[in-house]
Design an enzyme around this catalytic site. Structure first.
Site, PDB file in Angstrom:
ATOM      1  N   LYS A  15     -10.084  21.107 -18.613  1.00 28.09           N
ATOM      2  CA  LYS A  15     -11.360  20.829 -17.933  1.00 28.09           C
ATOM      3  C   LYS A  15     -11.227  20.879 -16.411  1.00 28.09           C
ATOM      4  O   LYS A  15     -12.097  21.412 -15.717  1.00 28.09           O
ATOM      5  CB  LYS A  15     -11.902  19.447 -18.342  1.00 28.09           C
ATOM      6  N   LYS A  37     -15.271  12.996 -10.637  1.00 27.62           N
ATOM      7  CA  LYS A  37     -14.603  12.619 -11.877  1.00 27.62           C
ATOM      8  C   LYS A  37     -14.810  11.112 -11.996  1.00 27.62           C
ATOM      9  O   LYS A  37     -14.084  10.333 -11.362  1.00 27.62           O
ATOM     10  CB  LYS A  37     -13.120  12.981 -11.849  1.00 27.62           C
ATOM     11  N   ASP A  53      -6.098  15.196 -10.477  1.00 28.38           N
ATOM     12  CA  ASP A  53      -7.261  15.984 -10.888  1.00 28.38           C
ATOM     13  C   ASP A  53      -8.342  15.971  -9.810  1.00 28.38           C
ATOM     14  O   ASP A  53      -8.945  17.000  -9.493  1.00 28.38           O
ATOM     15  CB  ASP A  53      -7.846  15.441 -12.197  1.00 28.38           C
TER      16      ASP A  53
END
Length: 227
Positions: A15, A37, A53
């Protein structure tokens, strides 16, 4: 322009890299892109954003928004928000996540929100990633893989979106671990779910802007994504 929630059929389906690639190609198209996120977990980085991330996403979007907006909550163990809550006694802060998202939508033309794990990853006992997408009131893009067994996972994910009345813009196949011919998988997923496959992304070695822009421009139906 409508923001998008990038959800997955499972954890480790890529993702983050799909979201980063979309951020790069949309930015190159002139879209003011922001990223988010809501929940991240794992070992905290010593410098920059706690979550690797989140750092990847922010770099891809060329966004310099405050960490508390881009990633309102970080759990220092690799677990779902629900499990982290039980182990660390840190309750997931859903209202703060939603208010952070609202603030980001005022700063950027479009926000790409990356989920955590699969679409039914628990945040609270009776509150899942699906509930969060529903409250954000944005459509989703489903990231799946090409490994055998992906049809089952993808169909279940689409069915849960239908149950929660979440619009699905399309499916992106992350073809990094092979196993199911992409041409056949594309045809099967579209026939079985009625959801368009926006394209497939090969394993990416070069994560530079130029590489991501070229690969995503070539392999993803951006007109359908932005329709």
């Amino acid at each position: 322009m409508k923001s998008l929630f990038i959800a997955g059929t499972d954890t480790d389906v890529g993702k983050t890299y799909i979201t980063a690639g979309l951020a790069v190609v949309l930015r190159k198209m002139g879209v003011d892109i922001g990223v988010m996120k809501p929940f991240a977990a794992g070992s905290a980085q010593k410098k920059g954003y706690k979550s690797e991330d989140v750092e990847i996403l922010s770099r891809a979007a060329h966004a310099c928004d405050p960490e508390n907006l881009v990633n309102p909550q970080f759990f220092p163990i690799p677990a779902s928000p629900y499990t982290a809550w039980k182990k660390l006694k840190i309750k997931p802060r859903i209202p703060i996540v939603l208010s952070s998202f609202k603030k980001l939508t005022k700063l950027h033309e479009m926000i790409l929100v990356e989920g955590m794990g699969g679409i039914m990853t628990p945040i609270l006992k009776d509150y899942f990633i699906t509930n969060l997408i529903k409250e954000m009131k944005i459509p989703t893009v489903i990231v799946t893989r090409s490994k055998v067994g992906t049809v089952n996972h993808t169909i279940m994910t689409i069915k849960m979106c239908e149950k929660y009345k979440i619009p699905v813009k399309g499916i992106i196949i992350n073809d990094f671990d092979k196993g199911y011919p992409v041409k056949d998988l594309t045809k099967d997923l579209q026939n079985l779910t009625g959801v368009p496959v926006l394209g497939s992304i090969p394993f990416i070695k070069d994560m530079s802007d130029e590489s991501l822009n070229r690969i995503f421009k070539k392999n993803i139906n951006l007109k359908l994504l932005l329709k």
